[in-house]
Design a protein around this motif. Structure first.
Motif, PDB file in Angstrom:
ATOM      1  N   VAL A 107       0.848  -1.210   0.000  1.00 20.16           N
ATOM      2  CA  VAL A 107       0.000   0.000   0.000  1.00 20.16           C
ATOM      3  C   VAL A 107       0.882   1.257   0.000  1.00 20.16           C
ATOM      4  CG1 VAL A 107      -1.997  -1.083   1.105  1.00 20.16           C
ATOM      5  CG2 VAL A 107      -0.157  -0.170   2.536  1.00 20.16           C
ATOM      6  N   ARG A 108       2.053   1.140  -0.619  1.00 18.89           N
ATOM      7  CA  ARG A 108       3.014   2.239  -0.589  1.00 18.89           C
ATOM      8  C   ARG A 108       2.471   3.500  -1.258  1.00 18.89           C
ATOM      9  NH1 ARG A 108       9.453   1.692  -1.912  1.00 18.89           N
ATOM     10  NH2 ARG A 108      10.038   3.816  -1.283  1.00 18.89           N
ATOM     11  N   SER A 109       1.650   3.342  -2.266  1.00 18.81           N
ATOM     12  CA  SER A 109       1.103   4.521  -2.947  1.00 18.81           C
ATOM     13  C   SER A 109       0.260   5.370  -2.006  1.00 18.81           C
ATOM     14  CB  SER A 109       0.272   4.090  -4.153  1.00 18.81           C
ATOM     15  OG  SER A 109      -0.796   3.248  -3.745  1.00 18.81           O
ATOM     16  N   GLU A 110      -0.303   4.760  -0.962  1.00 19.76           N
ATOM     17  CA  GLU A 110      -1.151   5.489  -0.012  1.00 19.76           C
ATOM     18  C   GLU A 110      -0.367   5.964   1.209  1.00 19.76           C
ATOM     19  OE1 GLU A 110      -5.074   3.702   0.744  1.00 19.76           O
ATOM     20  OE2 GLU A 110      -4.465   2.116  -0.656  1.00 19.76           O
ATOM     21  N   VAL A 111       0.556   5.121   1.720  1.00 15.07           N
ATOM     22  CA  VAL A 111       1.224   5.453   2.983  1.00 15.07           C
ATOM     23  C   VAL A 111       2.572   6.119   2.778  1.00 15.07           C
ATOM     24  CG1 VAL A 111       0.061   3.551   4.142  1.00 15.07           C
ATOM     25  CG2 VAL A 111       2.361   3.187   3.209  1.00 15.07           C
ATOM     26  N   GLY A 112       3.114   6.065   1.579  1.00 11.31           N
ATOM     27  CA  GLY A 112       4.417   6.672   1.319  1.00 11.31           C
ATOM     28  C   GLY A 112       5.562   5.757   1.715  1.00 11.31           C
ATOM     29  N   THR A 113       6.699   6.360   2.017  1.00 12.58           N
ATOM     30  CA  THR A 113       7.878   5.565   2.390  1.00 12.58           C
ATOM     31  C   THR A 113       7.722   5.005   3.807  1.00 12.58           C
ATOM     32  OG1 THR A 113       8.997   7.551   3.182  1.00 12.58           O
ATOM     33  CG2 THR A 113       9.405   6.881   0.889  1.00 12.58           C
ATOM     34  N   VAL A 114       8.410   3.910   4.041  1.00 14.06           N
ATOM     35  CA  VAL A 114       8.310   3.201   5.326  1.00 14.06           C
ATOM     36  C   VAL A 114       9.701   3.131   5.942  1.00 14.06           C
ATOM     37  CG1 VAL A 114       7.719   1.023   6.430  1.00 14.06           C
ATOM     38  CG2 VAL A 114       6.369   1.843   4.491  1.00 14.06           C
ATOM     39  N   ARG A 127       7.551   4.296  11.045  1.00 17.28           N
ATOM     40  CA  ARG A 127       7.064   5.629  10.663  1.00 17.28           C
ATOM     41  C   ARG A 127       6.836   5.652   9.150  1.00 17.28           C
ATOM     42  NH1 ARG A 127       6.688  10.616  12.738  1.00 17.28           N
ATOM     43  NH2 ARG A 127       7.662   9.933  14.697  1.00 17.28           N
ATOM     44  N   ILE A 128       5.697   6.228   8.750  1.00 18.16           N
ATOM     45  CA  ILE A 128       5.385   6.384   7.330  1.00 18.16           C
ATOM     46  C   ILE A 128       5.444   7.862   6.962  1.00 18.16           C
ATOM     47  CG2 ILE A 128       3.981   4.290   7.191  1.00 18.16           C
ATOM     48  CD1 ILE A 128       1.495   6.002   7.457  1.00 18.16           C
ATOM     49  N   SER A 129       5.698   8.130   5.678  1.00 23.17           N
ATOM     50  CA  SER A 129       5.872   9.530   5.260  1.00 23.17           C
ATOM     51  C   SER A 129       4.546  10.255   5.065  1.00 23.17           C
ATOM     52  CB  SER A 129       6.692   9.586   3.958  1.00 23.17           C
ATOM     53  OG  SER A 129       6.016   8.885   2.925  1.00 23.17           O
ATOM     54  N   LYS A 130       3.421   9.558   5.022  1.00 19.84           N
ATOM     55  CA  LYS A 130       2.098  10.180   4.868  1.00 19.84           C
ATOM     56  C   LYS A 130       1.256   9.851   6.098  1.00 19.84           C
ATOM     57  CE  LYS A 130       2.160   9.902  -0.190  1.00 19.84           C
ATOM     58  NZ  LYS A 130       1.455   9.385  -1.400  1.00 19.84           N
ATOM     59  N   GLU A 132      -1.391  10.985   7.239  1.00 27.73           N
ATOM     60  CA  GLU A 132      -2.843  10.972   7.060  1.00 27.73           C
ATOM     61  C   GLU A 132      -3.360   9.582   6.683  1.00 27.73           C
ATOM     62  OE1 GLU A 132      -0.881  12.261   3.198  1.00 27.73           O
ATOM     63  OE2 GLU A 132      -0.691  12.693   5.348  1.00 27.73           O
ATOM     64  N   ALA A 133      -2.480   8.716   6.217  1.00 25.13           N
ATOM     65  CA  ALA A 133      -2.896   7.350   5.834  1.00 25.13           C
ATOM     66  C   ALA A 133      -2.531   6.335   6.912  1.00 25.13           C
ATOM     67  CB  ALA A 133      -2.263   6.964   4.497  1.00 25.13           C
ATOM     68  N   ILE A 134      -2.406   6.816   8.152  1.00 22.35           N
ATOM     69  CA  ILE A 134      -1.954   5.927   9.228  1.00 22.35           C
ATOM     70  C   ILE A 134      -2.922   4.772   9.456  1.00 22.35           C
ATOM     71  CG2 ILE A 134      -3.042   7.249  11.080  1.00 22.35           C
ATOM     72  CD1 ILE A 134       0.421   5.621  11.237  1.00 22.35           C
ATOM     73  N   GLN A 135      -4.241   5.025   9.352  1.00 23.95           N
ATOM     74  CA  GLN A 135      -5.210   3.963   9.581  1.00 23.95           C
ATOM     75  C   GLN A 135      -5.139   2.898   8.490  1.00 23.95           C
ATOM     76  OE1 GLN A 135      -6.833   3.532  12.339  1.00 23.95           O
ATOM     77  NE2 GLN A 135      -5.913   5.448  13.118  1.00 23.95           N
ATOM     78  N   THR A 136      -4.837   3.320   7.260  1.00 21.13           N
ATOM     79  CA  THR A 136      -4.657   2.354   6.172  1.00 21.13           C
ATOM     80  C   THR A 136      -3.457   1.454   6.466  1.00 21.13           C
ATOM     81  OG1 THR A 136      -5.578   3.906   4.566  1.00 21.13           O
ATOM     82  CG2 THR A 136      -4.257   2.092   3.690  1.00 21.13           C
ATOM     83  N   ILE A 168       3.340   3.582  13.591  1.00 18.62           N
ATOM     84  CA  ILE A 168       2.629   2.322  13.844  1.00 18.62           C
ATOM     85  C   ILE A 168       3.383   1.578  14.942  1.00 18.62           C
ATOM     86  CG2 ILE A 168       1.811   0.162  12.812  1.00 18.62           C
ATOM     87  CD1 ILE A 168       2.166   1.610  10.076  1.00 18.62           C
ATOM     88  N   ILE A 169       2.663   1.215  15.991  1.00 14.91           N
ATOM     89  CA  ILE A 169       3.264   0.496  17.123  1.00 14.91           C
ATOM     90  C   ILE A 169       2.762  -0.938  17.083  1.00 14.91           C
ATOM     91  CG2 ILE A 169       3.684   0.479  19.596  1.00 14.91           C
ATOM     92  CD1 ILE A 169       4.598   3.039  18.224  1.00 14.91           C
ATOM     93  N   VAL A 170       3.694  -1.884  16.943  1.00 12.38           N
ATOM     94  CA  VAL A 170       3.345  -3.310  16.919  1.00 12.38           C
ATOM     95  C   VAL A 170       3.916  -3.963  18.170  1.00 12.38           C
ATOM     96  CG1 VAL A 170       3.448  -5.457  15.605  1.00 12.38           C
ATOM     97  CG2 VAL A 170       3.484  -3.263  14.403  1.00 12.38           C
TER      98      VAL A 170
END
Length: 553
Positions: A107-114, A127-130, A132-136, A168-170
């Protein structure tokens, strides 16, 4: 009074077999040295003159099983260790990172870099670069969660995935932590047991105590430090992608990479990706062997999961180096020449035959899943054990002599028959203990002493019943026959209830309690056999030879 030939031969054969298996215990030190030599030869170690001499101490065609002496009789080492289960949580998070990365890559197109964030403890932060797409991103990672399987069935999922401050905390769920604790303790118990047994020690006591502790008692070990060295040997095998190599021991590997020295190449260091492709936990077998140049090596084979990972990686990375790492040292870093689909391979290096054999043993045993802190350690010297043996032997001898005298004085010739059966009974007990590989402890000696006293109970019932029948029966033959038949039910009732007690002690107890239960249970079986069948055979043989008109019991 009729005893068929088959029954007579069977009784004699059982007694002879039991005595033959008990015989090695009379020559305990000699047979033990013979067995150690045979084990070393079978393990592939070079045959020395000492091994040949020790093997010749006992005939190979004779049984060589011994009654194992417990810690209190032989001396040895005692350890109480605490397993660091928290380390397993951190390793689990490190192992799941590639799966999380792949899930977010979809889902990189939505969340950006990881990017994975540095963290202490048993959580994974990404941490993702977007933001706003944290829930995705959270939803994608939650798909990796699996139901927790335990003894009570399938429960909640194994992962807890949350979002906080754009990260994101796992973490592992409470149910998965409990299941992981249990698996870690069970795995540690099994690995310690295999490791200690492979080294050649006898019947260790390895038990779980509480939530995260393990009790280890091994007879025959010279010191607690020696036992800790055996248990602490890691032999952790991993396979890593190679990033590069250098001769600078202080070089910065960058990121989460590792800088590890080469075992064969002096002064060479490899930069490796920290997350292994395959680990030694996925090995199913490891055996000492020789490579194509005749040098000692180790053949290994993966389980289906490891074979798939190994095959997929080699297929996708032909021409790239692949490091084989053992205990934080690079054994070799061969270049992948072709796809390896079979899940097997060979480890070569500067090994001697002894080192390759030892390495194969440790790889088969596996690496401990977590470090063990030893909270209590002590060594019991063999002198104390010998004092215990002498005291137990004296107690057994006194009980044995007193019972023999009592039976001979009370029942005359029939008492002598009972005494012969009692001697055979002791031999059968040790024969059975040898066959099943039981461990004899001080409580076990107490069980044997108790058996000596109880073994003649059945004969007392039979002989007293014969006395009563002599007053009413038409002759001695009929009195003897009725005495054995009518005393049988009382004998069985009394011994069955005692045997049930021994079974409960064995099932519910541990350590010394089990040792007592084993000797007591075996003693009940052998004493009933000797009292009912052996003494009856002796009486029948005597009666057929003498044909007395009257008898006195």
């Amino acid at each position: 009074m009729h005893f068929s030939l088959f029954r007579r031969v069977l009784i004699v054969a059982i007694c002879l077999v039991g005595l033959v298996f008990a015989l090695p215990n009379v020559f305990y030190d000699r047979v033990e040295r013979h067995n150690d030599a045979v084990k070393s030869i079978e393990a592939g170690l070079p045959v020395t003159p000492e091994m040949t001499a020790d093997r010749a101490l006992w005939p190979d065609w004779m049984p060589a099983t011994l009654v194992n002496l417990g810690l209190d009789l032989r001396g040895g080492a005692h350890l109480l260790g605490e397993v660091r289960v928290d380390d397993v949580y951190a390793a689990r998070m490190d192992a799941i990172w590639p799966e999380v990365r792949d899930a977010l890559r979809d889902v990189r197109s939505e969340v950006g870099t990881v990017r994975r964030q540095e963290t202490e403890g048993d959580t994974l932060r990404v941490r993702i670069s977007k933001p706003e797409a944290i829930q995705t991103a959270v939803a994608a990672v939650r798909k990796l969660a699996q139901p927790v399987t335990s003894l009570t069935g399938v429960g909640e999922t194994d992962l807890e995935v949350t979002a906080r401050n754009g990260e994101i905390i796992v973490a592992l769920s409470e149910a998965e932590r409990a299941a992981t604790d249990d698996r870690t303790l069970q795995q540690s118990l099994e690995i310690i047991r295999r490791r200690v047994d492979e080294v050649g020690t006898r019947e260790p006591t390895i038990q779980r105590q509480g939530a995260d502790r393990i009790l280890i008692q091994v007879p025959g070990i010279g010191s607690a430090e020696e036992l800790k060295a055996i248990i602490g040997t890691t032999a952790q095998l991993t396979f890593h992608p190679v990033v590069g190599r250098t001769q600078d021991p202080e070089a910065n590997p960058g990121g989460r990479n590792l800088l590890l020295p080469s075992l064969d190449e002096q002064g060479v260091y490899y930069i490796l990706e920290s997350t292994p492709v395959v680990t030694g936990e996925e090995l199913t077998d490891a055996q000492p062997a020789f490579d194509q140049n005749g040098r000692p090596a180790v053949n290994f084979r993966f389980n289906p999961t490891g074979a798939r990972k190994f095959g997929d990686y080699t297929a996708a990375n032909i021409g790239s180096p692949f490091a084989i790492v053992l205990d934080n040292e690079v054994i070799s870093a061969p270049v992948i020449q072709s796809h390896i689909p079979g899940g097997s391979g060979i480890i070569t290096g500067s090994f001697s035959v002894e080192e390759s054999t030892h390495l194969a043993v440790l790889l088969r045993a596996g690496a401990l899943p977590a470090k063990i802190d030893f909270l209590e350690e002590r060594t019991i010297g063999p002198e104390l054990g010998q004092d215990s043996i002498d005291a137990g032997a004296m107690a057994s001898l006194v009980a044995f002599v007193l019972v023999l005298v009592f039976m001979a004085l009370s029942y005359g010739l029939f008492g002598i028959f009972a005494n012969i059966a009692l001697m055979l009974n002791i031999g059968l007990i040790f024969g059975l203990l040898s066959v099943i590989g039981a461990t004899l402890t001080l409580p076990g000696i107490a069980g044997i002493v108790l058996t000596i006293g109880m073994a003649v109970d059945a004969n007392v019932l039979i002989f007293e019943r014969i006395r009563e029948e002599l007053k009413t029966a038409r002759g001695p033959s009929r009195a003897i026959e009725l005495g054995y038949e009518r005393a049988l039910s009382a004998i069985l009732d009394a011994n069955i209830t005692t045997f049930i007690t021994a079974v409960i002690l064995f099932a519910m107890g541990s350590g010394p309690v089990r040792g007592f239960a084993v000797t007591l249970g075996i003693g009940i079986i052998t004493s009933v056999f000797t009292a009912i069948y052996v003494t009856r055979l002796l009486v029948v043989l005597w009666f057929e030879r003498r044909r007395p008109k009257t008898i006195e019991v």
